[in-house]
Scaffold this motif. Sequence first.
Motif, PDB file in Angstrom:
ATOM      1  N   GLU A  90       0.796   3.276  -9.295  1.00  0.00           N
ATOM      2  CA  GLU A  90       1.368   1.959  -9.569  1.00  0.00           C
ATOM      3  C   GLU A  90       2.437   1.997 -10.658  1.00  0.00           C
ATOM      4  OE1 GLU A  90      -0.313  -2.321 -11.079  1.00  0.00           O
ATOM      5  OE2 GLU A  90      -1.645  -1.071  -9.896  1.00  0.00           O
ATOM      6  N   SER A  91       2.203   2.738 -11.727  1.00  0.00           N
ATOM      7  CA  SER A  91       3.187   2.756 -12.822  1.00  0.00           C
ATOM      8  C   SER A  91       4.515   3.345 -12.359  1.00  0.00           C
ATOM      9  CB  SER A  91       2.638   3.524 -14.023  1.00  0.00           C
ATOM     10  OG  SER A  91       2.358   4.865 -13.672  1.00  0.00           O
ATOM     11  N   GLY A  92       4.469   4.340 -11.478  1.00  0.00           N
ATOM     12  CA  GLY A  92       5.702   4.913 -10.936  1.00  0.00           C
ATOM     13  C   GLY A  92       6.453   3.917 -10.074  1.00  0.00           C
ATOM     14  N   LEU A  93       5.704   3.174  -9.251  1.00  0.00           N
ATOM     15  CA  LEU A  93       6.332   2.137  -8.430  1.00  0.00           C
ATOM     16  C   LEU A  93       6.905   1.034  -9.303  1.00  0.00           C
ATOM     17  CD1 LEU A  93       3.700   1.883  -5.575  1.00  0.00           C
ATOM     18  CD2 LEU A  93       6.019   2.798  -5.391  1.00  0.00           C
ATOM     19  N   ASN A  94       6.169   0.642 -10.337  1.00  0.00           N
ATOM     20  CA  ASN A  94       6.670  -0.379 -11.261  1.00  0.00           C
ATOM     21  C   ASN A  94       7.991   0.057 -11.888  1.00  0.00           C
ATOM     22  OD1 ASN A  94       4.682  -2.283 -10.888  1.00  0.00           O
ATOM     23  ND2 ASN A  94       3.483  -1.664 -12.658  1.00  0.00           N
ATOM     24  N   MET A  95       8.059   1.304 -12.310  1.00  0.00           N
ATOM     25  CA  MET A  95       9.284   1.793 -12.937  1.00  0.00           C
ATOM     26  C   MET A  95      10.447   1.759 -11.950  1.00  0.00           C
ATOM     27  SD  MET A  95      10.091   2.740 -15.979  1.00  0.00           S
ATOM     28  CE  MET A  95      11.614   1.849 -15.911  1.00  0.00           C
ATOM     29  N   GLN A  96      10.200   2.195 -10.713  1.00  0.00           N
ATOM     30  CA  GLN A  96      11.249   2.153  -9.700  1.00  0.00           C
ATOM     31  C   GLN A  96      11.705   0.712  -9.445  1.00  0.00           C
ATOM     32  OE1 GLN A  96       8.947   4.834  -6.839  1.00  0.00           O
ATOM     33  NE2 GLN A  96      11.054   5.131  -6.191  1.00  0.00           N
ATOM     34  N   LEU A  97      10.763  -0.201  -9.365  1.00  0.00           N
ATOM     35  CA  LEU A  97      11.112  -1.599  -9.126  1.00  0.00           C
ATOM     36  C   LEU A  97      11.854  -2.215 -10.311  1.00  0.00           C
ATOM     37  CD1 LEU A  97       7.937  -2.713  -7.189  1.00  0.00           C
ATOM     38  CD2 LEU A  97      10.287  -2.958  -6.372  1.00  0.00           C
TER      39      LEU A  97
ATOM     40  N   PHE B 247       0.866  -1.174   0.000  1.00  0.00           N
ATOM     41  CA  PHE B 247       0.000   0.000   0.000  1.00  0.00           C
ATOM     42  C   PHE B 247       0.903   1.224   0.000  1.00  0.00           C
ATOM     43  CE2 PHE B 247      -2.751  -3.231   1.683  1.00  0.00           C
ATOM     44  CZ  PHE B 247      -4.006  -2.898   1.214  1.00  0.00           C
ATOM     45  N   ALA B 248       0.946   1.938  -1.097  1.00  0.00           N
ATOM     46  CA  ALA B 248       1.732   3.167  -1.205  1.00  0.00           C
ATOM     47  C   ALA B 248       0.749   4.268  -1.585  1.00  0.00           C
ATOM     48  CB  ALA B 248       2.823   3.017  -2.242  1.00  0.00           C
ATOM     49  N   PHE B 249       0.442   5.116  -0.655  1.00  0.00           N
ATOM     50  CA  PHE B 249      -0.659   6.059  -0.831  1.00  0.00           C
ATOM     51  C   PHE B 249      -0.283   7.345  -1.549  1.00  0.00           C
ATOM     52  CE2 PHE B 249      -1.515   3.560   3.031  1.00  0.00           C
ATOM     53  CZ  PHE B 249      -2.622   2.878   2.574  1.00  0.00           C
TER      54      PHE B 249
ATOM     55  N   CYS C  12       1.754  -7.243  -5.063  1.00  0.00           N
ATOM     56  CA  CYS C  12       0.344  -6.925  -5.262  1.00  0.00           C
ATOM     57  C   CYS C  12       0.122  -5.542  -4.676  1.00  0.00           C
ATOM     58  CB  CYS C  12      -0.538  -7.952  -4.546  1.00  0.00           C
ATOM     59  SG  CYS C  12      -2.288  -7.531  -4.584  1.00  0.00           S
ATOM     60  N   TYR C  13      -0.466  -4.659  -5.446  1.00  0.00           N
ATOM     61  CA  TYR C  13      -0.730  -3.309  -4.964  1.00  0.00           C
ATOM     62  C   TYR C  13      -2.098  -3.264  -4.291  1.00  0.00           C
ATOM     63  CZ  TYR C  13       3.295  -1.999  -7.712  1.00  0.00           C
ATOM     64  OH  TYR C  13       4.564  -1.907  -8.222  1.00  0.00           O
ATOM     65  N   GLY C  14      -2.116  -2.830  -3.051  1.00  0.00           N
ATOM     66  CA  GLY C  14      -3.353  -2.771  -2.289  1.00  0.00           C
ATOM     67  C   GLY C  14      -4.121  -1.486  -2.477  1.00  0.00           C
ATOM     68  N   ALA C  15      -3.455  -0.443  -2.918  1.00  0.00           N
ATOM     69  CA  ALA C  15      -4.114   0.841  -3.140  1.00  0.00           C
ATOM     70  C   ALA C  15      -3.788   1.292  -4.551  1.00  0.00           C
ATOM     71  CB  ALA C  15      -3.625   1.882  -2.134  1.00  0.00           C
ATOM     72  N   ARG C  16      -4.764   1.805  -5.226  1.00  0.00           N
ATOM     73  CA  ARG C  16      -4.579   2.297  -6.587  1.00  0.00           C
ATOM     74  C   ARG C  16      -4.559   3.824  -6.560  1.00  0.00           C
ATOM     75  NH1 ARG C  16      -2.900  -2.275  -8.193  1.00  0.00           N
ATOM     76  NH2 ARG C  16      -4.368  -3.802  -8.964  1.00  0.00           N
ATOM     77  N   GLY C  17      -3.514   4.390  -7.126  1.00  0.00           N
ATOM     78  CA  GLY C  17      -3.423   5.841  -7.168  1.00  0.00           C
ATOM     79  C   GLY C  17      -3.353   6.437  -5.783  1.00  0.00           C
ATOM     80  N   PHE C  18      -4.151   7.422  -5.562  1.00  0.00           N
ATOM     81  CA  PHE C  18      -4.118   8.141  -4.293  1.00  0.00           C
ATOM     82  C   PHE C  18      -5.320   7.791  -3.426  1.00  0.00           C
ATOM     83  CE2 PHE C  18      -1.254  10.334  -7.026  1.00  0.00           C
ATOM     84  CZ  PHE C  18      -0.238  10.770  -6.187  1.00  0.00           C
TER      85      PHE C  18
END
Length: 126
Positions: free
Chosen positions: A55-62, A49-51, A100-106
């Motif tokens: 998701e696309s930004g986290l994917n790029m970082q990963l 959960f990254a509030f 698995c992303y628990g939160a989408r966007g903000f």
Amino acid sequence: GWQEFDDYYKPVTGELTVVTGSPGSGKSEWLLSLILNVARLHDKRFLLFAFETIESGLNMQLIEKYYEASASDLAMVCEDAFKLERVVASALSWLDTYVCYGARGFTTPDVDQVLELAVKEARSAK
């Protein structure tokens, strides 16, 4: 995640970890590195959960962490769009397995929604 850090923190399956700190203090960098290391070393999946990011930004970082290269370096090394597409697809497949992303966007789920998703993920892992 890191052997030298194990005396201070070890992720435990089924437990919730909350990472807090002031803006720009490295929370996301630390957490994403931890996820990558634990997934690689111990074959564990994470519910993240990254509030404050999408998701696309986290994917790029990963993906950058996964390949230990910046996006621009990956593009240069791949030489053509087709090869880059395969490299990114491979990394996204790996991410689908371990994150698995628990939160989408903000969005901000409530505690019941967090628990519901955690139970769903735990059941699918069996």
